[in-house]
Scaffold this active site. Structure first.
Site, PDB file in Angstrom:
ATOM      1  N   GLY A   1       0.808  -1.219   0.000  1.00  0.00           N
ATOM      2  CA  GLY A   1       0.000   0.000   0.000  1.00  0.00           C
ATOM      3  C   GLY A   1       0.839   1.265   0.000  1.00  0.00           C
ATOM      4  O   GLY A   1       0.499   2.244  -0.663  1.00  0.00           O
TER       5      GLY A   1
ATOM      6  N   HIS B   1       7.764   3.646  11.393  1.00  0.00           N
ATOM      7  CA  HIS B   1       6.669   2.688  11.188  1.00  0.00           C
ATOM      8  C   HIS B   1       6.462   1.750  12.370  1.00  0.00           C
ATOM      9  O   HIS B   1       5.516   0.972  12.375  1.00  0.00           O
ATOM     10  CB  HIS B   1       6.928   1.869   9.915  1.00  0.00           C
ATOM     11  CG  HIS B   1       6.783   2.682   8.661  1.00  0.00           C
ATOM     12  ND1 HIS B   1       5.654   2.660   7.889  1.00  0.00           N
ATOM     13  CD2 HIS B   1       7.618   3.576   8.076  1.00  0.00           C
ATOM     14  CE1 HIS B   1       5.795   3.485   6.859  1.00  0.00           C
ATOM     15  NE2 HIS B   1       6.977   4.056   6.957  1.00  0.00           N
TER      16      HIS B   1
ATOM     17  N   LYS C   1       4.550 -10.519  16.657  1.00  0.00           N
ATOM     18  CA  LYS C   1       3.181 -10.695  16.163  1.00  0.00           C
ATOM     19  C   LYS C   1       2.347 -11.604  17.072  1.00  0.00           C
ATOM     20  O   LYS C   1       1.140 -11.741  16.875  1.00  0.00           O
ATOM     21  CB  LYS C   1       3.188 -11.241  14.732  1.00  0.00           C
ATOM     22  CG  LYS C   1       3.923 -10.339  13.729  1.00  0.00           C
ATOM     23  CD  LYS C   1       3.199  -9.016  13.474  1.00  0.00           C
ATOM     24  CE  LYS C   1       3.938  -8.164  12.444  1.00  0.00           C
ATOM     25  NZ  LYS C   1       3.309  -6.857  12.230  1.00  0.00           N
TER      26      LYS C   1
ATOM     27  N   ASP D   1       2.915  -3.755  18.163  1.00  0.00           N
ATOM     28  CA  ASP D   1       2.911  -3.496  16.720  1.00  0.00           C
ATOM     29  C   ASP D   1       2.711  -2.001  16.493  1.00  0.00           C
ATOM     30  O   ASP D   1       1.831  -1.389  17.110  1.00  0.00           O
ATOM     31  CB  ASP D   1       1.743  -4.267  16.066  1.00  0.00           C
ATOM     32  CG  ASP D   1       2.082  -4.711  14.640  1.00  0.00           C
ATOM     33  OD1 ASP D   1       2.957  -4.092  14.023  1.00  0.00           O
ATOM     34  OD2 ASP D   1       1.455  -5.680  14.166  1.00  0.00           O
TER      35      ASP D   1
ATOM     36  N   LEU E   1      -1.375  -3.370   9.617  1.00  0.00           N
ATOM     37  CA  LEU E   1      -2.214  -3.113   8.448  1.00  0.00           C
ATOM     38  C   LEU E   1      -3.186  -4.240   8.179  1.00  0.00           C
ATOM     39  O   LEU E   1      -4.217  -4.029   7.537  1.00  0.00           O
ATOM     40  CB  LEU E   1      -1.326  -2.873   7.224  1.00  0.00           C
ATOM     41  CG  LEU E   1      -0.471  -1.610   7.320  1.00  0.00           C
ATOM     42  CD1 LEU E   1       0.418  -1.463   6.093  1.00  0.00           C
ATOM     43  CD2 LEU E   1      -1.358  -0.369   7.477  1.00  0.00           C
TER      44      LEU E   1
ATOM     45  N   TYR F   1      21.435  52.298  19.575  1.00  0.00           N
ATOM     46  CA  TYR F   1      22.807  52.004  19.120  1.00  0.00           C
ATOM     47  C   TYR F   1      23.708  51.556  20.276  1.00  0.00           C
ATOM     48  O   TYR F   1      23.974  50.366  20.420  1.00  0.00           O
ATOM     49  CB  TYR F   1      23.394  53.225  18.400  1.00  0.00           C
ATOM     50  CG  TYR F   1      24.756  52.956  17.811  1.00  0.00           C
ATOM     51  CD1 TYR F   1      24.867  52.317  16.580  1.00  0.00           C
ATOM     52  CD2 TYR F   1      25.927  53.335  18.473  1.00  0.00           C
ATOM     53  CE1 TYR F   1      26.119  52.035  16.034  1.00  0.00           C
ATOM     54  CE2 TYR F   1      27.173  53.065  17.925  1.00  0.00           C
ATOM     55  CZ  TYR F   1      27.268  52.417  16.708  1.00  0.00           C
ATOM     56  OH  TYR F   1      28.489  52.148  16.175  1.00  0.00           O
TER      57      TYR F   1
HETATM   58  P1  ADQ Z   1       4.796  -5.099   9.312  1.00  0.00           P
HETATM   59  O1  ADQ Z   1       5.425  -5.518  10.580  1.00  0.00           O
HETATM   60  O2  ADQ Z   1       5.285  -5.780   8.125  1.00  0.00           O
HETATM   61  O3  ADQ Z   1       4.917  -3.543   9.067  1.00  0.00           O
HETATM   62  P2  ADQ Z   1       1.802  -4.997   8.960  1.00  0.00           P
HETATM   63  O4  ADQ Z   1       1.400  -3.617   9.214  1.00  0.00           O
HETATM   64  O5  ADQ Z   1       0.830  -5.958   9.492  1.00  0.00           O
HETATM   65  O6  ADQ Z   1       3.220  -5.371   9.570  1.00  0.00           O
HETATM   66  O7  ADQ Z   1       1.932  -5.208   7.411  1.00  0.00           O
HETATM   67  C1  ADQ Z   1       2.062  -6.459   6.887  1.00  0.00           C
HETATM   68  C2  ADQ Z   1       1.695  -6.441   5.402  1.00  0.00           C
HETATM   69  O8  ADQ Z   1       2.154  -7.641   4.825  1.00  0.00           O
HETATM   70  C3  ADQ Z   1       0.205  -6.371   5.181  1.00  0.00           C
HETATM   71  O9  ADQ Z   1      -0.068  -5.554   4.066  1.00  0.00           O
HETATM   72  C4  ADQ Z   1      -0.188  -7.800   4.885  1.00  0.00           C
HETATM   73  O10 ADQ Z   1      -1.243  -7.935   3.969  1.00  0.00           O
HETATM   74  C5  ADQ Z   1       1.071  -8.373   4.288  1.00  0.00           C
HETATM   75  N1  ADQ Z   1       1.238  -9.802   4.659  1.00  0.00           N
HETATM   76  C6  ADQ Z   1       1.483 -10.314   5.865  1.00  0.00           C
HETATM   77  N2  ADQ Z   1       1.562 -11.634   5.814  1.00  0.00           N
HETATM   78  C7  ADQ Z   1       1.354 -11.993   4.540  1.00  0.00           C
HETATM   79  C8  ADQ Z   1       1.337 -13.223   3.846  1.00  0.00           C
HETATM   80  N3  ADQ Z   1       1.544 -14.378   4.470  1.00  0.00           N
HETATM   81  N4  ADQ Z   1       1.112 -13.185   2.542  1.00  0.00           N
HETATM   82  C9  ADQ Z   1       0.921 -12.026   1.912  1.00  0.00           C
HETATM   83  N5  ADQ Z   1       0.926 -10.836   2.497  1.00  0.00           N
HETATM   84  C10 ADQ Z   1       1.155 -10.809   3.809  1.00  0.00           C
HETATM   85  C11 ADQ Z   1       5.500  -2.438   9.769  1.00  0.00           C
HETATM   86  C12 ADQ Z   1       5.097  -2.276  11.219  1.00  0.00           C
HETATM   87  C13 ADQ Z   1       3.585  -2.197  11.321  1.00  0.00           C
HETATM   88  C14 ADQ Z   1       3.046  -1.074  10.440  1.00  0.00           C
HETATM   89  C15 ADQ Z   1       3.610  -1.171   9.050  1.00  0.00           C
HETATM   90  C16 ADQ Z   1       3.259   0.052   8.216  1.00  0.00           C
HETATM   91  O11 ADQ Z   1       5.588  -3.342  12.001  1.00  0.00           O
HETATM   92  O12 ADQ Z   1       3.178  -2.005  12.664  1.00  0.00           O
HETATM   93  O13 ADQ Z   1       1.645  -1.159  10.377  1.00  0.00           O
HETATM   94  O14 ADQ Z   1       5.020  -1.285   9.065  1.00  0.00           O
HETATM   95  O15 ADQ Z   1       3.674   1.204   8.810  1.00  0.00           O
END
Ligand code: ADQ
Length: 739
Positions: free
Chosen positions: A33, A167, A280, A374, A378, A500
């Site tokens: 995204g 992030h 996670k 976290d 997302l 001055y």
């Molecule tokens: P991440 O720790 O990577 O990001 P997250 O925000 O959940 O965590 O994003 C994961 C992304 O990966 C999501 O778009 C999800 O759809 C995708 N994803 C996860 N597992 C997948 C799988 N098995 N197959 C396909 N797609 C998968 C970091 C921070 C977060 C924060 C983001 C953005 O740790 O807290 O939200 O950055 O700022």
């Protein structure tokens, strides 16, 4: 590449992955995204993306370089060796910052070698970003792998605008201080104009850490940190997802899965989607499923928990250990509860393209999002966006930033296995009306704040912060800055009145030695040319004396305590002084007659000055008293300054009246609606101007003698502090401060 890009994005990885197949390298664009939101902005504004290409420089070289994809966006790969990547990325980023910032203090490695590599690599990223940018380019740095990049950009190219977004969470001071380099990290981030976090709690932690760990180096109020003479904005900007894209992938309403409540016998689907990471909480989540099945036998055979887990950071040992642990837990629970035609857990250890993942979201009755910590998460938002019929239930951890916004979800403590099992039970038995009410509220929120809005909002704030940071630059005192800057910015023009002696120059033994420093002269020259800044020098000295001493063309001079004024379009002699000429001459003759050793008599047209600086100290007071008597005898007004006593015409006219006269002549009787008048002086004669301007202008008294009371609104320490303020005014920053 665009000649001077407006935006440079800097992230650890470029937004595509490169895989090596034998001698060949293959490029795969990332579909996340953030990339989807940033690429249109970069395309539109002209932009560069700086990051690591994902393979070592040796691999790039051996493949004969890399033809990076592009269009209006240019990609710049930061060259890193395999060894550097293992120290900076697998090492300091992922074994030190990542665990510590997620409160896994015991798993944090402290290693000076990885820290030094981190610093070096951050410097390299900064160098590539600086080379790819020009003056005023906004450099937007992302995430925990690059906390020192703003510092190095600022050092290498102070004219860049810098914004930073983190992030992941930002921890509380007691956690951060575990790191021996915590101060370096905070200073690194504070070099940006804007520091952004997902939620207010992280921004608050950052401010607390800056305050506790940097102490007197910083000062902050209302999300603005004053650091190294600049103003840094600290804000929360919760990231989001590309909602339209997810909705399109989820399909149109009414298609695919039937309403879940249609068939009471149907197996209910619970979904977990994560990167493999100990933050996670996947193992704890599995225990929650086990607890549910233990306590509620009725769900056996009736639920299916699908856990999708994409491997990550395989070079970090903790992740391999975790993988084994999860494998074992899944095996144990399935072993305990499975029947010939049913297993409670379906475990897919792989990535899934969005076209497959989103339908899975849509189909799931419950999303179980239970990270132990976290930044945002997302997955929770993606699940909500995919609930086109407002059917599903979201269970989200209170340790995820997402919980802050997604209040209608079922919010759980992920460490509390019983609570997770209870939330699952509640979700599985939730009445339709409640479920739909919760989900529709969640969807409304996610839809109105998508990732495009996030990018727009952040960039707007970054621009405003850069303007603010510059406007606040070099201002000497926080107190003066906070109260004076917004006030000055409320009118288009600033009229600046500067005494001055003692204000622009230090007080010296002989008046003729009071020369301007070269720096002050240059700043006055610059100020004379600054649009909307009207500089007026005010002095008790004779007009030609002060004009010669300052010697800057284009300024206005108010001399002789206000009796004479000369400047562009302005030439004024007070008409009432001529009838005092005889008295002034007679007083001068009497002063000579006093015969006090070291005293100096100065005839200055409509005034007479009696200087006692060089009179022996024990005789000075008596000399002043005698001079006062002389002036009074001739019915002249007396003004006492620092080691000088002036006789002047007995007219109700002083520096304050002269200042008003200049303002009215220059800007009209309604000047207060157009002009901000600021007077800076140090002497008793300046108090007249301070008094006159009270309420309609502002004044600053130079010198910090607590015994002397002043009518001025502010104080500055000395002429050096005045010079700093003058520099800021001469830069025109007061006009920018409006933003
Ligand atoms: P991440 O720790 O990577 O990001 P997250 O925000 O959940 O965590 O994003 C994961 C992304 O990966 C999501 O778009 C999800 O759809 C995708 N994803 C996860 N597992 C997948 C799988 N098995 N197959 C396909 N797609 C998968 C970091 C921070 C977060 C924060 C983001 C953005 O740790 O807290 O939200 O950055 O700022």
């Amino acid at each position: 590449m665009a000649q001077s890009p407006e935006l440079v994005v800097v992230s650890n990885r470029l937004p595509f992955s490169i895989e090596r197949h034998g001698d060949k390298l293959q490029i795969q664009r990332s579909a996340g995204g953030l990339v989807a939101a940033l690429e249109p902005v970069l395309n539109q504004r002209g932009g560069v993306w700086v990051g690591w290409a994902g393979v070592s420089q040796q691999a790039l070289d051996s493949a004969g370089g890399l033809n990076l994809p592009g269009g209006a966006v240019t990609y710049r790969a930061v060259p890193l060796s395999g060894h550097e990547v293992s120290l900076y990325y697998a090492g300091f980023s992922n074994r030190t910052i990542w665990p510590l910032f997620h409160y896994f203090v015991g798993d944090t490695t402290i290693d000076g070698g990885t820290w030094r590599a981190y610093e070096q690599v951050n410097e390299r990223f900064a160098q590539v970003a600086v080379n790819a940018s020009a003056k005023d380019t906004l450099i937007w740095v992302h995430d925990y792998q690059l906390l020192r990049v703003p510092h190095h950009v600022r050092r290498l190219a102070p004219d860049r605008r810098i914004a930073f977004f983190l992030h992941i969470p930002f921890p509380a001071p007691d956690v951060l201080r575990v790191l021996p380099w915590s101060r370096n990290l905070i200073r690194g981030m504070l070099a940006a104009d804007l520091v952004g976090f997902h939620i207010p709690a992280y921004a608050e932690h950052f401010l607390l850490c800056a305050e506790r760990l940097l102490g007197s180096e910083v000062d902050h109020a209302n999300g603005i940190v004053r650091f190294e003479g600049r103003e840094v904005s600290v804000q929360s900007h919760p990231i989001s997802i590309d909602v339209a894209h997810i909705e399109a992938l989820a399909g149109s309403p009414g298609r695919e899965p039937g309403a879940p409540e249609d068939d009471p016998e149907r197996v209910r689907e619970i979904l977990g989607v994560d990167r493999l990471d100990y933050t996670k909480g996947v193992n704890e989540r599995l225990l929650g499923i086990e607890r549910l099945l233990d306590r509620h036998a009725e769900y056996r055979g009736r639920i299916l928990f699908t856990q999708l887990l994409v491997p990550s950071r395989e070079r970090v040992p903790e992740y391999n250990r975790l993988k084994r642990e999860i494998d074992e837990t899944v095996g144990r629970i399935n072993g305990r509860f499975s029947a010939p035609d049913w297993s409670p857990i379906r475990y897919l250890a792989r990535t899934m393209p969005p076209e497959e993942l989103v339908p899975l979201y849509r189909k799931a009755d419950i999303a179980l999002v239970t990270p132990l910590r976290d930044g945002m998460n997302l997955v929770a938002k993606e699940y909500v966006a995919a609930q086109l019929e407002n059917n599903g239930v979201l269970i989200v951890s209170e340790m995820a930033g997402a919980a802050e916004e997604l209040q209608e979800a079922l919010i759980v403590n992920p460490f509390d296995i019983d609570a997770v099992a209870d939330a699952l039970d509640r979700a599985l038995s939730m009445p339709d009306d409640e479920r739909r009410a919760r989900m529709s509220a969640l969807r409304d929120r996610v839809r109105t704040r998508d990732v495009h809005a996030w990018v727009r909002g952040f960039l707007e704030s970054a621009e405003a912060a850069a303007v603010r940071a510059r406007a606040g630059e070099r201002l000497p005192s926080d107190h003066v800055r906070r109260r004076l800057v917004p006030w000055l910015a409320q009118r288009p023009t600033v009229a600046l009145f500067l005494d001055y002696d003692g204000t622009l120059t230090p007080i010296v033994a002989r008046p003729e030695d009071a020369q301007l420093s070269e720096a002050t002269r240059q700043t006055l020259e610059q100020a004379a040319k600054t649009p909307n800044l009207d500089v007026v020098i005010v002095s008790g000295r004779a007009l030609d004396d002060i004009q010669t001493l300052v010697g800057v063309p284009g300024l206005t001079y108010v001399a002789n305590h206000g009796f004479e004024t000369e400047g562009p379009g302005l030439s004024f002699r007070h008409a009432g002084t001529s009838r005092f000429l005889d008295a002034l001459n007679a007083a001068a003759a009497d002063l000579i007659g006093l015969g006090i050793e070291g005293a100096l008599i100065e005839r200055k047209g409509p005034t007479v000055a009696y200087h006692v600086r060089n009179v022996a100290e024990e005789l000075r007071e008596d000399a002043e008293r005698q001079a006062e008597q002389v002036f009074k005898k001739h019915r002249l007004y007396v003004t006492k300054g620092k080691c000088v006593i002036d006789g002047r015409p007995a007219i109700a006219w002083d520096k304050g009246q002269a200042v008003l006269h200049v303002l009215v002549q220059r800007h009209g009787a309604d000047w207060p609606s157009k002009v901000r008048a600021l007077y800076i002086g140090d002497d008793t004669t300046d108090e007249d101007a301070f008094r006159t301007l009270r309420g309609i202008g502002r004044s600053i008294c130079v010198g910090h003698s607590p015994q002397t009371s002043t009518l001025a609104d502010f104080r500055l320490a000395d002429p050096e502090a005045v010079l700093q303020l003058l520099r800021w005014l001469a830069s025109g920053a007061f006009a920018e401060a409006k933003a």
